[in-house]
Scaffold this motif. Structure first.
Motif, short mmCIF file in Angstrom:
data_model
loop_
_atom_site.label_atom_id
_atom_site.label_comp_id
_atom_site.label_asym_id
_atom_site.label_seq_id
_atom_site.Cartn_x
_atom_site.Cartn_y
_atom_site.Cartn_z
N TRP A 16 0.84 -1.20 0.00
CA TRP A 16 0.00 0.00 0.00
C TRP A 16 0.87 1.25 0.00
O TRP A 16 0.53 2.25 -0.66
CB TRP A 16 -0.93 0.00 1.22
CG TRP A 16 -2.00 -1.04 1.18
CD1 TRP A 16 -2.20 -2.06 2.07
CD2 TRP A 16 -3.02 -1.20 0.19
NE1 TRP A 16 -3.27 -2.82 1.70
CE2 TRP A 16 -3.80 -2.32 0.55
CE3 TRP A 16 -3.36 -0.50 -0.97
CZ2 TRP A 16 -4.90 -2.75 -0.20
CZ3 TRP A 16 -4.44 -0.93 -1.72
CH2 TRP A 16 -5.19 -2.04 -1.35
N VAL A 39 -5.60 5.69 -3.23
CA VAL A 39 -5.22 4.40 -2.64
C VAL A 39 -6.38 3.82 -1.84
O VAL A 39 -6.67 2.62 -1.92
CB VAL A 39 -3.97 4.55 -1.73
CG1 VAL A 39 -3.60 3.20 -1.10
CG2 VAL A 39 -2.80 5.10 -2.52
N HIS A 43 -8.37 0.22 -2.29
CA HIS A 43 -8.60 -0.75 -1.22
C HIS A 43 -10.09 -1.05 -1.04
O HIS A 43 -10.49 -2.21 -0.90
CB HIS A 43 -8.06 -0.25 0.12
CG HIS A 43 -8.60 -1.05 1.28
ND1 HIS A 43 -9.65 -0.59 2.06
CD2 HIS A 43 -8.30 -2.29 1.75
CE1 HIS A 43 -9.94 -1.50 2.95
NE2 HIS A 43 -9.14 -2.53 2.80
N TYR A 83 -3.97 -2.47 5.17
CA TYR A 83 -4.35 -1.14 4.65
C TYR A 83 -4.65 -0.17 5.79
O TYR A 83 -4.23 0.99 5.77
CB TYR A 83 -5.58 -1.25 3.75
CG TYR A 83 -6.26 0.09 3.57
CD1 TYR A 83 -5.72 1.06 2.74
CD2 TYR A 83 -7.40 0.40 4.31
CE1 TYR A 83 -6.31 2.31 2.63
CE2 TYR A 83 -8.00 1.64 4.19
CZ TYR A 83 -7.44 2.59 3.35
OH TYR A 83 -8.02 3.83 3.25
N TYR A 86 -1.47 1.01 7.33
CA TYR A 86 -0.83 1.95 6.40
C TYR A 86 -1.54 3.31 6.45
O TYR A 86 -0.89 4.36 6.56
CB TYR A 86 -0.89 1.40 4.96
CG TYR A 86 -1.10 2.49 3.93
CD1 TYR A 86 -0.03 3.29 3.51
CD2 TYR A 86 -2.37 2.75 3.42
CE1 TYR A 86 -0.23 4.32 2.60
CE2 TYR A 86 -2.57 3.78 2.51
CZ TYR A 86 -1.50 4.56 2.11
OH TYR A 86 -1.70 5.59 1.22
N ASP A 87 -2.88 3.29 6.37
CA ASP A 87 -3.64 4.54 6.31
C ASP A 87 -3.54 5.33 7.62
O ASP A 87 -3.49 6.56 7.60
CB ASP A 87 -5.11 4.23 6.00
CG ASP A 87 -5.88 5.47 5.57
OD1 ASP A 87 -5.38 6.22 4.71
OD2 ASP A 87 -6.98 5.71 6.11
#
Length: 237
Positions: A16, A39, A43, A83, A86-87
């Motif tokens: 990601w 992004v 997802h 994800y 990451y976010d």
């Protein structure tokens, strides 16, 4: 939690991040948030498709309840956990940090993570993933349209209303039902607590979205009235 799932989460976080850097390079003139929403849209679309593919019986999408998670379910959930991590990190580098979004991410990470550790509740968690992500592409689309210059247009309003309808049906109709079956089934206490927490966050967002749509529709109606009103005639000398 299996080593394979841990590896998938780590690889997912890296993947990601790489996707974000590529989008940032390609769309260098766009904002940090714009690129991150691209992004996020990828997802949301991927998660919705994968969650749909792991449903065993569409006549009862949450069945079997409180059962051992299947490999496909665990893999789908692991991709989403990667994800979310990451976010959560990515948003910390943005200028605007949303408290409610941070709480949502933490609740989701803990809840899904608990399911992966227990290797249970796969059906319930995949159903929750489907309900929460099905409206996300439109959530991001409405913000992307604003940066592209379509703020306060019919297209942006259509995206707002479509998002609000899908969110409301998924989160406030399907959500309470899913929370009920999760609480009544023999699930771990932590899973039940996370189900309640996620539903409370959804209810809070539903309130904010309802206010947003009401405001925009009222604003649009008022603007049309002003435009359609005849201008007062100047007095003759």
């Amino acid at each position: 939690m299996e080593g394979e799932i841990v590896n998938l989460i780590v690889v997912g976080m890296i993947s990601w991040s790489v996707v974000f850097l590529l989008v940032r390079k390609i769309l260098s003139k766009r904002s940090f948030e714009f690129c991150n929403r691209i992004v996020s849209s990828i997802h949301a679309t991927l998660a919705t498709i994968l969650a749909s593919l792991t449903v065993e019986d569409w006549s009862c999408p949450v069945c079997p309840l409180a059962s051992k998670s299947s490999p496909k379910q665990r893999q789908t959930l692991a991709i989403t956990v990667s994800y979310l991590i990451y976010d959560l990190i990515c948003c910390a580098f943005d200028k605007r940090v949303s408290l409610d979004n941070t709480i949502h991410h933490l609740v989701s990470i803990i809840g899904i993570g608990a399911g992966l550790v227990y290797e249970k509740c796969g059906s319930e968690q995949v159903a929750a993933l489907l309900l929460t992500e099905i409206s996300s592409p439109l959530l991001h689309l409405r913000e992307l349209l604003k940066e592209l210059g379509y703020r306060d247009t019919d297209l942006n309003l259509a995206a707002d209303i479509t998002f609000a309808v899908i969110f409301s049906v998924a989160r406030m109709v399907g959500g309470p039902y899913l929370t009920y079956v999760t609480l009544t089934a023999e699930n771990p206490l932590l899973i039940k607590a996370m189900a309640v927490g996620l539903q409370l966050v959804s209810a809070f967002w539903f309130y904010k979205i309802a206010r947003m749509v009401t405001y925009k529709l009222t604003k649009r109606t008022s603007s049309k009235r002003v435009v359609s009103s005849p201008l007062p005639r100047e007095k003759l000398n």
